[in-house]
Design an enzyme around this catalytic site. Sequence first.
Site, PDB file in Angstrom:
ATOM      1  N   LYS A  13      30.174  32.296  55.892  1.00  0.00           N
ATOM      2  CA  LYS A  13      31.417  31.533  55.693  1.00  0.00           C
ATOM      3  C   LYS A  13      32.648  32.380  56.031  1.00  0.00           C
ATOM      4  O   LYS A  13      33.557  31.917  56.698  1.00  0.00           O
ATOM      5  CB  LYS A  13      31.536  31.057  54.226  1.00  0.00           C
ATOM      6  N   ARG A  88      33.565  26.026  43.823  1.00  0.00           N
ATOM      7  CA  ARG A  88      32.210  26.494  43.547  1.00  0.00           C
ATOM      8  C   ARG A  88      31.426  25.481  42.721  1.00  0.00           C
ATOM      9  O   ARG A  88      30.231  25.617  42.570  1.00  0.00           O
ATOM     10  CB  ARG A  88      32.237  27.777  42.727  1.00  0.00           C
ATOM     11  N   ARG A 124      25.020  44.023  54.856  1.00  0.00           N
ATOM     12  CA  ARG A 124      26.452  43.787  55.039  1.00  0.00           C
ATOM     13  C   ARG A 124      27.255  45.005  54.582  1.00  0.00           C
ATOM     14  O   ARG A 124      26.932  45.636  53.588  1.00  0.00           O
ATOM     15  CB  ARG A 124      26.866  42.561  54.218  1.00  0.00           C
ATOM     16  N   ARG A 157      29.327  46.076  49.238  1.00  0.00           N
ATOM     17  CA  ARG A 157      29.921  45.419  48.074  1.00  0.00           C
ATOM     18  C   ARG A 157      29.021  45.641  46.861  1.00  0.00           C
ATOM     19  O   ARG A 157      27.802  45.615  46.998  1.00  0.00           O
ATOM     20  CB  ARG A 157      30.035  43.909  48.351  1.00  0.00           C
ATOM     21  N   ARG A 168      23.142  35.427  42.605  1.00  0.00           N
ATOM     22  CA  ARG A 168      24.222  34.617  43.192  1.00  0.00           C
ATOM     23  C   ARG A 168      23.654  33.378  43.870  1.00  0.00           C
ATOM     24  O   ARG A 168      24.274  32.311  43.866  1.00  0.00           O
ATOM     25  CB  ARG A 168      25.035  35.456  44.187  1.00  0.00           C
TER      26      ARG A 168
HETATM   27  P1  AMP Z   1      32.348  35.520  47.368  1.00  0.00           P
HETATM   28  O1  AMP Z   1      33.098  36.599  48.060  1.00  0.00           O
HETATM   29  O2  AMP Z   1      32.830  34.144  47.694  1.00  0.00           O
HETATM   30  O3  AMP Z   1      30.847  35.683  47.503  1.00  0.00           O
HETATM   31  O4  AMP Z   1      32.658  35.707  45.791  1.00  0.00           O
HETATM   32  C1  AMP Z   1      32.313  36.893  45.108  1.00  0.00           C
HETATM   33  C2  AMP Z   1      32.366  36.648  43.621  1.00  0.00           C
HETATM   34  O5  AMP Z   1      33.703  36.268  43.239  1.00  0.00           O
HETATM   35  C3  AMP Z   1      31.484  35.506  43.116  1.00  0.00           C
HETATM   36  O6  AMP Z   1      30.141  35.931  42.905  1.00  0.00           O
HETATM   37  C4  AMP Z   1      32.203  35.132  41.827  1.00  0.00           C
HETATM   38  O7  AMP Z   1      31.949  36.106  40.815  1.00  0.00           O
HETATM   39  C5  AMP Z   1      33.671  35.273  42.219  1.00  0.00           C
HETATM   40  N1  AMP Z   1      34.231  34.012  42.770  1.00  0.00           N
HETATM   41  C6  AMP Z   1      34.649  33.791  44.045  1.00  0.00           C
HETATM   42  N2  AMP Z   1      35.135  32.550  44.205  1.00  0.00           N
HETATM   43  C7  AMP Z   1      35.007  31.950  42.998  1.00  0.00           C
HETATM   44  C8  AMP Z   1      35.307  30.644  42.508  1.00  0.00           C
HETATM   45  N3  AMP Z   1      35.831  29.687  43.295  1.00  0.00           N
HETATM   46  N4  AMP Z   1      35.046  30.387  41.190  1.00  0.00           N
HETATM   47  C9  AMP Z   1      34.518  31.323  40.377  1.00  0.00           C
HETATM   48  N5  AMP Z   1      34.182  32.565  40.770  1.00  0.00           N
HETATM   49  C10 AMP Z   1      34.441  32.887  42.077  1.00  0.00           C
END
Ligand code: AMP
Length: 224
Positions: A13, A88, A124, A157, A168
């Site tokens: 994404k 989410r 990654r 990360r 996740r």
């Molecule tokens: P991502 O980079 O989108 O994989 O997000 C990394 C982490 O950030 C996720 O595993 C959540 O802990 C938090 N996170 C990101 N976006 C959201 C969201 N819209 N709602 C809640 N937690 C989020």
Amino acid sequence: MRIILLGPPGAGKGTQAELLSKKLGIPKISTGDLLRDEIAKGSELGIKAKKKVEKGELVDDELVFAILKNRIERDDCKKGYILDGFPRNVAQAERFYKMFNDQEELVIEISVSEDELVRRLTSRRICKKCGATYNLLFFKPRVENKCDVCGGELIRRDDDREEVIRKRFRVYEKETKPLINYYYKKGNYFRVAGDADINEIFNRIYAIIKSNMRRFAERKSDYL
Ligand code: AMP
């Protein structure tokens, strides 16, 4: 126009959002990036979000909406934006539409299997300084461990470890997947298979956007 990219962590994404942002001239907004920035700054919001992000759990809506609202209200979002990692779950989507319901919208899911995601995410790397993303399998930096853009150090990360990735993915299946049905019913949902190379996936996504832009433009002229 607003574009929402759905898909499990590691589906690509962020990469596609970046390419679309350049092509369409609208910003990409990743709630994950915004949260990681706050964590890196050590802000009050970042401190509150840190534990959940590290464990691969969803951060409380209050925090997510606070940073998101701040970002969307900036002038560069007036023409549209691309959301990566938001919403989410259905509750976030519904709350979001009460606040921002002023744009045509497309929702595009990039679908990929769990084992492929584990393979990709453990490879990654992100730049510690500017956040650019690389992958040791298919998008290596020119110089080992160095960012092509700013020369910063490349790191993994904290949440890209296999046990956290699988966690996740479970969170995605339970919380985020119901959104597919939600958008399908709304009539603005599209899906692309994410098992091709980056350019091919981009072409698939862009074809959907182009044909819908035409449809939106026609619909607008109906009202004139
Ligand atoms: P991502 O980079 O989108 O994989 O997000 C990394 C982490 O950030 C996720 O595993 C959540 O802990 C938090 N996170 C990101 N976006 C959201 C969201 N819209 N709602 C809640 N937690 C989020």
